[in-house]
Design an enzyme around this catalytic site. Structure first.
Site, short mmCIF file in Angstrom:
data_model
loop_
_atom_site.label_atom_id
_atom_site.label_comp_id
_atom_site.label_asym_id
_atom_site.label_seq_id
_atom_site.Cartn_x
_atom_site.Cartn_y
_atom_site.Cartn_z
N GLU A 6 0.81 -1.21 0.00
CA GLU A 6 0.00 0.00 0.00
C GLU A 6 0.84 1.26 0.00
O GLU A 6 0.50 2.26 -0.64
CB GLU A 6 -0.97 0.01 1.20
CG GLU A 6 -2.18 -0.88 1.04
CD GLU A 6 -1.89 -2.37 1.18
OE1 GLU A 6 -0.79 -2.73 1.64
OE2 GLU A 6 -2.76 -3.18 0.83
N HIS A 38 -10.41 -6.21 9.08
CA HIS A 38 -10.98 -5.93 7.76
C HIS A 38 -12.36 -5.29 7.87
O HIS A 38 -13.18 -5.42 6.98
CB HIS A 38 -11.11 -7.22 6.94
CG HIS A 38 -9.82 -7.90 6.65
ND1 HIS A 38 -9.12 -8.59 7.60
CD2 HIS A 38 -9.10 -8.00 5.50
CE1 HIS A 38 -8.02 -9.10 7.07
NE2 HIS A 38 -7.98 -8.75 5.78
#
Lengths: 450, 330
Positions: B64, B133
């Site tokens: 990321e 998540h």
């Protein structure tokens, strides 16, 4: 366990009381039922009794303080007992003047899962998965803030920002407004009735297009008595369909009786008999025969009262008050005279008790001493009629073709037309005239009512 | 007008539509992220690579920080990249690029550099994705000057706000709530229906209480408002749509009318957007408040994996009803 002494609520309309003086000092023993303080409302003075045996641990308000009803004014407990730190307020307190101190509220509030919105999962002990309810801030339990009972002592009235702003805008004194919010805090809804009243009363309510009010001048703040008078007369004139009937009464005989009876009565009662005494007794006797005038309109029906309790309007510097002579029809004139004198005196020095101003079924207002010929009065709800009498003055009267000069008095009856029709009111007023024009009837011991 | 044509789309399809429309309109717009060329984990970028080629729809390594760094550089050099961070939970790995670079460059270069970057990501506790998540982390970015934060609640707003975000010259964090992906709604086409950032939507008018609800909480708040109406409580539901810039005016005007405010979001209540909205609203409407401002959010605990616990974790209409009832009694 400590017991709080609360400002009592002596009737539906009482919202606050002023602590006149403490009859028991801190540290003194008190017995349940013993008077410990004297309080004053806009209408009466009363004593507050100890709700429990024990020692008066602490005065929570000073003499002269005005306190909302059901707010703690003192603590009674065992001699060495600690004073509970947070005297609570009781949003829906019972009529009793005392309240046991409840156990402190637990911060755990069962309810909807997220209603409190705050679950603290892992405390510092790391016991994750065993969530614990916490207060709004920082995951610690923060009990709901409870304003100190001494709050009003320091002039702080818990109120929402909106309520404060509305009170400011409408010139309403927040102190004494009963708060329905959390911990007794005043909310806008608590002010709505007062705002509605002040809106109707507000001199600033000028119709659109009218010239603005002059800005110079002074504003006299509303006293609680003024406000109460305003509310009551406004309500009565708005709700009751008033109509008025008048007749003239020849008071010659009544004055003679008064002059003749005065010395004896003065001896018996120690005071002089007045026209008001005669009026009260005469009205009471007339009401016996015309009970509709002694009744109240209710949703169920017209309630005709069993007792004839006559209120007499007493003017005070700051307003007026209406003490009540109970069962005036059953009492001899001398007793009516004596009671009325006591009530008037107490009214003027502000020491009337609540029961002395309540329960009236008919009222009399007399402006004769102020040289008024005639006037109309506003009915004192829930009564259905009020008698307004002017001065006794010599007037030219035509009688049987002769012109006579007689001491005449004009009596004007205000009637609630829902209850009383013109003919019924007239019959009462004529009977009143008969009695006052043949006042020996006032001295006759009337038979008990059937 | 031909633009006024409407079609029924899912939230996801509305996102795809906005990307397609903007890529077709402006060749500088490009998409980067993990698996985006094959449609991404939920299919938001499906079909883009086929239509615009893999030079503009770029699959990246699972890194990321690197993706965000590339995107910031591309933005500075004139591209309009739309980065996809698969789950907002992973944005921690790209924080330095986003917070210290993207958000600061315009300021630190004295206005010489611009970073027209959109970071698309999704959040929310649904489907047992568990604690790593499922988070809602929007509040973190409200604390960073230089980043705009957007959270759409409907397909129309998903498209309209994304188009506005792509055309904005500042970094915009565009947060999609996963639970909304398959909700459907009417969506406009072409240039119609662009939603400017910083303008709230009043989803239901009311008189007694203002409920500011974020993203998936909007439909819960509307359902709660329906139930409350049966009790005679009239709730106004406001969807702020973008959190920065925040349409404080709409919220404050509502509070001045209703005198009560509740803020609802799925994110953990503590330190959440609710606190910021409450602060700004009370400052703007203090003298109109008749009760303490309340907020409703998730409990202060990681998102549970257990479906039962997960359902209990997320605020819902029943909790909103209960909180409003309490607020009305305050």
């Amino acid at each position: 366990m400590a017991t709080f002494v609360l400002m009592p609520k002596l009737g539906q309309e009482m919202t606050e009381g002023t602590l006149l003086c403490w009859l028991k000092q801190e540290g003194e023993d008190v017995v349940k039922g013993e008077p410990i303080a004297e309080i004053e409302t806009p209408k009466v003075t009363a004593e507050v009794e100890a709700p429990a045996d024990g020692v008066l641990l602490k005065h929570l308000v000073p003499e002269g303080a005005t306190v909302p009803c059901q707010e703690a004014i003192a603590v009674i407990g065992a001699a060495a007992e600690d004073i509970p730190p947070l005297p609570p307020k009781f949003p829906t307190a019972p009529a009793s003047a005392a309240q046991e101190v409840p156990a402190p509220a637990t911060p755990f509030t069962p309810g909807a899962d997220h209603a409190e919105a705050e679950l603290s999962a892992a405390g510092s002990d790391g016991r994750a998965g065993r969530p614990q309810r916490a207060g709004e801030e920082g995951g610690r339990s923060v009990p709901a803030p409870v304003p100190e009972a001494g709050g009003s002592k320091f002039g702080y009235v818990p109120a929402s920002p909106l309520a404060k702003r509305l009170a400011r805008e409408h010139g309403i004194e927040l102190r004494g407004v009963r708060g329905s919010g959390s911990a007794g805090s005043v909310r806008a809804r608590d002010l709505q009735p007062l705002i509605a009243a002040s809106r109707r009363l507000a001199p600033l309510d000028v119709p659109p297009g009218a010239a603005p009010l002059p800005q110079r001048g002074i504003v006299i703040p509303h006293s609680s008595m003024r406000r109460r008078i305003a509310e009551r007369v406004l309500q009565s004139t708005q709700r009751l369909p008033h109509f008025f009937i008048s007749l003239d009464i020849d008071m010659g005989e009544a004055l003679k009786l008064r002059a003749g009876a005065a010395p004896r009565l003065a001896q018996q009662v120690g005071v002089e008999v007045t026209i008001n005494d005669l009026l009260v007794k005469a009205a009471a006797l007339a009401l016996r025969q015309h009970p509709l005038l002694n009744s109240s309109w209710t949703d169920e029906g017209i309630r005709v009262h069993a007792e004839i309790n006559i209120g007499v309007v007493v003017a005070l510097e700051e307003g007026l008050i209406v003490p009540v002579v109970r069962r005036a029809d059953e009492k001899p004139l001398a007793q009516v005279c004596r009671e009325l004198r006591t009530l008037s005196t107490r009214a003027r020095d502000g020491s009337l008790r609540r029961q002395e101003t309540s329960g009236g079924t008919f009222s009399i207002s007399n402006l004769g001493m102020h040289h008024i010929d005639r006037f109309t009065a506003i009915i004192n709800e829930p009564e259905s009629a009020v008698l307004a009498v002017g001065s006794i003055a010599e007037r030219a009267v035509a009688r049987e073709g002769q012109l006579l000069v007689r001491p005449m008095m004009t009596a004007t009856l205000s009637c609630d037309h829902r209850v009383i029709d013109g003919v019924v009111g007239s019959a009462f007023l004529n009977r009143l005239r008969e009695i006052l024009e043949s006042p020996n009837l006032l001295l006759v011991e009337e038979p008990e009512r059937h | 007008m031909p633009e006024a044509a409407q079609r029924e789309l899912t939230f996801l399809a509305a996102i795809t539509a906005a990307l397609k429309e903007e890529m077709a309109r402006d060749a500088a717009v490009m998409v980067l992220g993990e698996d985006v060329a094959v449609g991404g984990p939920f299919g938001a970028t499906r079909g883009l690579a086929e239509e615009f080629g893999t030079a503009r729809v770029v699959n990246t390594p699972i890194s990321e920080g690197a993706v965000m760094g590339v995107a910031v550089g591309a933005a500075v050099l004139g591209r309009r990249p739309v980065v996809e961070i698969m789950f907002i939970d992973f944005i921690t790995l790209a924080m330095d690029q986003l917070v210290n670079q993207a958000a600061k460059l315009h300021y630190m270069s004295g206005g010489q550099l611009r970073v027209p970057l959109v970071v698309r990501t999704q959040c929310g506790a649904t489907g047992s994705y568990a604690a790593q998540h499922s988070q809602c982390l929007e509040a973190w970015f409200l604390h960073v000057p230089g980043v705009k934060v957007v959270m759409p609640a409907t397909p129309a707003d998903a498209r309209g706000l994304l188009k506005a975000a792509i055309r904005d010259d500042n970094p915009v964090l565009f947060i999609e709530q996963r639970g909304l992906y398959w909700s459907k709604g009417a969506v406009e086409e072409g240039e119609a229906g662009i939603v400017p950032l910083g303008r709230a939507a009043i989803r239901r008018g009311g008189e007694d209480v203002t409920v500011v609800a974020l993203a998936s909480m909007v439909s819960e708040a509307l359902s709660a408002a329906g139930q409350l109406a049966e009790e005679g409580i009239s709730a106004e539901v406001i969807d702020p749509r973008s959190l920065h810039p925040l349409d404080l005016e709409t919220i404050a005007e509502s509070v001045k009318k209703t005198h009560r405010l509740l803020i609802v979001h799925e994110a953990v209540a503590q330190g959440g957007v609710g606190a910021e909205v409450a602060m700004q609203a009370q400052l703007a409407a203090f003298n109109y408040l008749d009760a303490p401002v309340r907020r409703l959010g998730a409990p202060f605990t990681p998102v549970p994996y257990s479906p039962v616990l997960e359902r209990g974790y997320v605020p819902n209409a029943a909790a909103i009803v209960a909180t409003v009832q309490q607020l009305m009694r305050e």
